[in-house]
Design a protein around this motif. Structure first.
Motif, mmCIF file in Angstrom:
data_model
loop_
_atom_site.group_PDB
_atom_site.id
_atom_site.type_symbol
_atom_site.label_atom_id
_atom_site.label_comp_id
_atom_site.label_asym_id
_atom_site.label_seq_id
_atom_site.Cartn_x
_atom_site.Cartn_y
_atom_site.Cartn_z
ATOM 1 N N GLN A 1 0.935 -1.091 0.126
ATOM 2 C CA GLN A 1 0.113 -0.006 -0.118
ATOM 3 C C GLN A 1 0.856 1.144 0.021
ATOM 4 O O GLN A 1 2.087 1.013 0.458
ATOM 5 N N VAL A 2 0.421 2.295 -0.601
ATOM 6 C CA VAL A 2 1.263 3.550 -0.832
ATOM 7 C C VAL A 2 0.549 4.541 -0.284
ATOM 8 O O VAL A 2 -0.597 4.761 -0.466
ATOM 9 N N VAL A 3 1.254 5.429 0.663
ATOM 10 C CA VAL A 3 0.468 6.393 1.650
ATOM 11 C C VAL A 3 1.190 7.839 1.264
ATOM 12 O O VAL A 3 2.435 7.561 1.580
ATOM 13 N N HIS A 4 0.291 8.791 1.554
ATOM 14 C CA HIS A 4 0.753 10.036 1.557
ATOM 15 C C HIS A 4 0.524 10.744 2.922
ATOM 16 O O HIS A 4 -0.548 10.453 3.368
ATOM 17 N N LEU A 5 1.704 11.304 3.210
ATOM 18 C CA LEU A 5 1.564 12.016 4.819
ATOM 19 C C LEU A 5 2.096 13.270 4.697
ATOM 20 O O LEU A 5 3.441 13.261 4.475
ATOM 21 N N ASP A 6 1.597 14.376 5.258
ATOM 22 C CA ASP A 6 2.115 15.553 5.376
ATOM 23 C C ASP A 6 2.440 15.910 7.083
ATOM 24 O O ASP A 6 1.458 15.587 7.654
ATOM 25 N N LEU A 7 3.802 15.978 7.297
ATOM 26 C CA LEU A 7 3.996 16.353 8.687
ATOM 27 C C LEU A 7 4.783 17.848 8.797
ATOM 28 O O LEU A 7 5.472 18.230 8.064
ATOM 29 N N ALA A 8 4.459 18.203 10.281
ATOM 30 C CA ALA A 8 5.122 19.468 10.575
ATOM 31 C C ALA A 8 6.854 19.107 10.474
ATOM 32 O O ALA A 8 7.349 20.242 10.503
ATOM 33 N N ALA A 9 7.047 17.982 11.084
ATOM 34 C CA ALA A 9 8.498 17.799 11.219
ATOM 35 C C ALA A 9 9.184 17.524 9.796
ATOM 36 O O ALA A 9 8.692 17.285 8.927
ATOM 37 N N ASP A 10 10.478 17.763 9.996
ATOM 38 C CA ASP A 10 11.410 17.685 8.862
ATOM 39 C C ASP A 10 12.235 16.413 9.101
ATOM 40 O O ASP A 10 13.609 16.891 9.354
ATOM 41 N N LEU A 11 11.982 15.195 9.026
ATOM 42 C CA LEU A 11 12.809 14.246 9.419
ATOM 43 C C LEU A 11 13.169 13.441 8.127
ATOM 44 O O LEU A 11 12.604 13.610 7.005
ATOM 45 N N PRO A 12 14.626 13.074 8.083
ATOM 46 C CA PRO A 12 14.923 12.277 7.105
ATOM 47 C C PRO A 12 13.869 10.962 6.939
ATOM 48 O O PRO A 12 13.638 10.475 7.892
ATOM 49 N N PRO A 13 13.719 10.663 5.719
ATOM 50 C CA PRO A 13 12.596 9.539 5.578
ATOM 51 C C PRO A 13 13.160 8.217 6.358
ATOM 52 O O PRO A 13 12.149 7.435 6.678
ATOM 53 N N ALA A 14 14.437 7.879 6.305
ATOM 54 C CA ALA A 14 14.837 6.755 7.108
ATOM 55 C C ALA A 14 14.388 6.630 8.379
ATOM 56 O O ALA A 14 13.983 5.661 9.066
ATOM 57 N N ARG A 15 14.590 7.999 9.061
ATOM 58 C CA ARG A 15 14.098 8.120 10.319
ATOM 59 C C ARG A 15 12.760 8.014 10.706
ATOM 60 O O ARG A 15 12.227 7.388 11.718
ATOM 61 N N LEU A 16 11.955 8.451 9.770
ATOM 62 C CA LEU A 16 10.690 8.665 9.874
ATOM 63 C C LEU A 16 10.130 7.045 9.644
ATOM 64 O O LEU A 16 9.199 6.689 10.463
ATOM 65 N N ARG A 17 10.607 6.343 8.723
ATOM 66 C CA ARG A 17 9.999 4.903 8.643
ATOM 67 C C ARG A 17 10.267 4.314 9.921
ATOM 68 O O ARG A 17 9.292 3.699 10.492
ATOM 69 N N ALA A 18 11.481 4.419 10.365
ATOM 70 C CA ALA A 18 11.891 3.541 11.550
ATOM 71 C C ALA A 18 10.915 4.116 12.965
ATOM 72 O O ALA A 18 10.417 3.213 13.689
ATOM 73 N N ALA A 19 10.698 5.243 12.849
ATOM 74 C CA ALA A 19 9.993 5.707 14.194
ATOM 75 C C ALA A 19 8.399 5.283 13.904
ATOM 76 O O ALA A 19 7.694 4.963 14.862
ATOM 77 N N LEU A 20 7.837 5.691 12.640
ATOM 78 C CA LEU A 20 6.521 5.019 12.375
ATOM 79 C C LEU A 20 6.312 3.476 12.540
ATOM 80 O O LEU A 20 5.450 3.074 13.303
ATOM 81 N N ASP A 21 7.279 2.721 12.214
ATOM 82 C CA ASP A 21 7.371 1.187 12.240
ATOM 83 C C ASP A 21 7.319 1.092 13.699
ATOM 84 O O ASP A 21 6.653 0.090 14.166
ATOM 85 N N PHE A 22 8.005 1.771 14.306
ATOM 86 C CA PHE A 22 8.000 1.361 16.206
ATOM 87 C C PHE A 22 6.843 1.563 16.828
ATOM 88 O O PHE A 22 6.223 1.022 17.441
ATOM 89 N N HIS A 23 6.252 2.857 16.459
ATOM 90 C CA HIS A 23 5.040 3.284 17.154
ATOM 91 C C HIS A 23 3.983 2.383 16.673
ATOM 92 O O HIS A 23 2.914 2.165 17.624
ATOM 93 N N LEU A 24 3.704 1.844 15.429
ATOM 94 C CA LEU A 24 3.000 0.912 14.991
ATOM 95 C C LEU A 24 2.993 -0.680 15.740
ATOM 96 O O LEU A 24 2.427 -1.544 15.278
ATOM 97 N N ARG A 25 3.948 -0.575 16.693
ATOM 98 C CA ARG A 25 4.536 -2.186 17.011
ATOM 99 C C ARG A 25 3.275 -2.908 17.321
ATOM 100 O O ARG A 25 3.371 -4.139 17.158
ATOM 101 N N PRO A 26 2.308 -2.452 18.214
ATOM 102 C CA PRO A 26 1.294 -3.311 18.592
ATOM 103 C C PRO A 26 0.463 -3.991 17.559
ATOM 104 O O PRO A 26 -0.159 -4.886 17.743
ATOM 105 N N GLN A 27 0.393 -3.082 16.410
ATOM 106 C CA GLN A 27 -0.463 -3.648 15.070
ATOM 107 C C GLN A 27 0.252 -4.406 14.295
ATOM 108 O O GLN A 27 1.378 -4.543 14.288
#
Lengths: 258, 258
Positions: free
Chosen positions: B61-87
């Motif tokens: 699935q491909v998703v578009h997300l607008d964020l106030a933060a300016d994170l490198p994509p690899a860090r965003l990937r890791a952070a979101l993957d971690f926060h989604l851990r229960p799912q």
């Protein structure tokens, strides 16, 4: 009494493994319970080709079952598969057991697969089916290291402390490591394996894949015969018991359709 | 604001589908909630290439997300993957979204797979990932019937009553049916699909596979444009959203390792 062979698939999650235990449902207990109504109310004994550990899956476990009833194999398969419906245990096929056949001692070769999900992202679809290794693995180096373990050896270095086998000499016929997209897949075949042998081999090869140990290390461990020096025991959920070869092959029946 | 694209895998079981609903957790809500802490505490909006139904899985699935933060994509990937851990939702990759890019409207082609477990025994390992059809299917006949549906047509006969598309004209680029061991696997590709189109095609082709309808029947249904005459809607758990092609391809990043 009629002796049957069953071809059994199961999801190891939530099961305590093949063998009856007091601490949870085993595949053995589930099958014996499902077969009780086909055995005049007495619990029959089921024996298996491989005593898989808790969490280990099977696509082709082979089971021996003696029943008082004389059912056609296709009807037995359908009835057991139906009675096992609440569990993630399926009876793929059945047949009459040949005279003197044992699922364990007649086995000519056993086949296992161990799957590693090798990507930064955690497993979602394959959660519970793979070992997640986030750092990149060199599958070619793992394969090279594995080839030095083929043949007849004393596998004491890769044997569980709890292993009950009389000796640790086994003949490893196949230990292939291949990359398939995001996965690193290990295929192992031998007449028989020691307890935890494949999971210990997977944990050891993964150290080579990470580049933390040289390609020559697993062979050195083998020759040292000291379990304390080898890699970690890889988790059970990556392992699947694929099937068993018998000579001659068993005459499996899946349905009574012409 | 920074616009990101995410490559998302999920197990559809236990989720109400992509889109936010009041009756349970959606993938959209899970991702938006996981991203809130990266967005100054405000809930961002996530939009997707395909609004998958409850129970439908995704590998890409491909998703578009607008964020106030300016994170490198690899860090965003890791952070979101971690926060989604229960799912059972994984963020496989991320990148900066190109100017003017939309996951939905920029899609050049979407790819889906539908799996049928075609054997007498119920699913055990693949339970929740396949449609179980116990009677034998003729995959070659299904494939032949499917080829007559390729190209640009009015697909009203295979459209859900709830479909919100303005018209039913779609161009089907691929509809392959192949047997892989005990499975019959359908691969479907098109720029876009109607609601339930693939599941209705799967349900219709399965009638041909069983021999209950001729190979010519799906084409006749297509030409009749009447949903009430087509086969059943196959269950969601057999369907996986494999991925989306964009031109040019998105510059996916999976980790910040050199």
């Amino acid at each position: 009494m009629t002796a049957y062979a069953l071809l059994v698939e199961y999801d190891g999650a939530g099961l305590v493994g093949w063998q009856r235990q007091s601490n949870g449902l085993s595949v053995q207990e589930a099958i014996e319970t499902a077969a009780t109504s086909l055995n005049g109310g007495a619990t029959p004994l089921a024996t298996a080709a491989g005593r898989t550990d808790a969490g280990v899956h099977a696509e082709g476990q082979v089971v021996h079952l003696d029943l008082a009833a004389d059912l056609p194999p296709a009807r037995l398969r359908a009835a057991l598969d139906f009675h096992l419906r609440p569990q993630r245990i399926a009876i793929r096929a059945a047949c009459l057991a040949p005279e003197g056949w044992s699922p364990r001692f007649s086995a000519a070769r056993r086949h296992y697969r161990f799957r590693i999900l090798n990507r930064p992202a955690k497993p979602a679809l394959e959660e519970g089916r793979v070992w997640h290794v986030p750092l990149p693995l060199d599958a070619a180096a793992m394969h090279d290291a594995a080839q030095a373990l083929l043949g007849k050896h004393d596998f004491s270095a890769f044997r569980a402390a709890s292993c009950q086998a009389e000796h640790a000499i086994r003949t490893l016929d196949r230990l292939d490591v291949t990359r398939v997209g995001e996965e690193v897949v290990i295929h192992a075949s031998a007449r028989s394996f020691l307890h935890h042998q494949i999971r210990n081999l997977a944990g050891t090869l993964h150290m080579v894949g990470l580049g933390r140990r040289p390609v020559s290390w697993p062979r050195e461990l083998l020759e040292g015969r000291d379990r304390r020096r080898a890699g970690q025991t890889a988790p059970p959920e990556g392992l699947v018991f694929l099937g068993v070869d018998y000579d001659p092959p068993l005459p499996w029946v899946t349905s009574d359709r012409a």
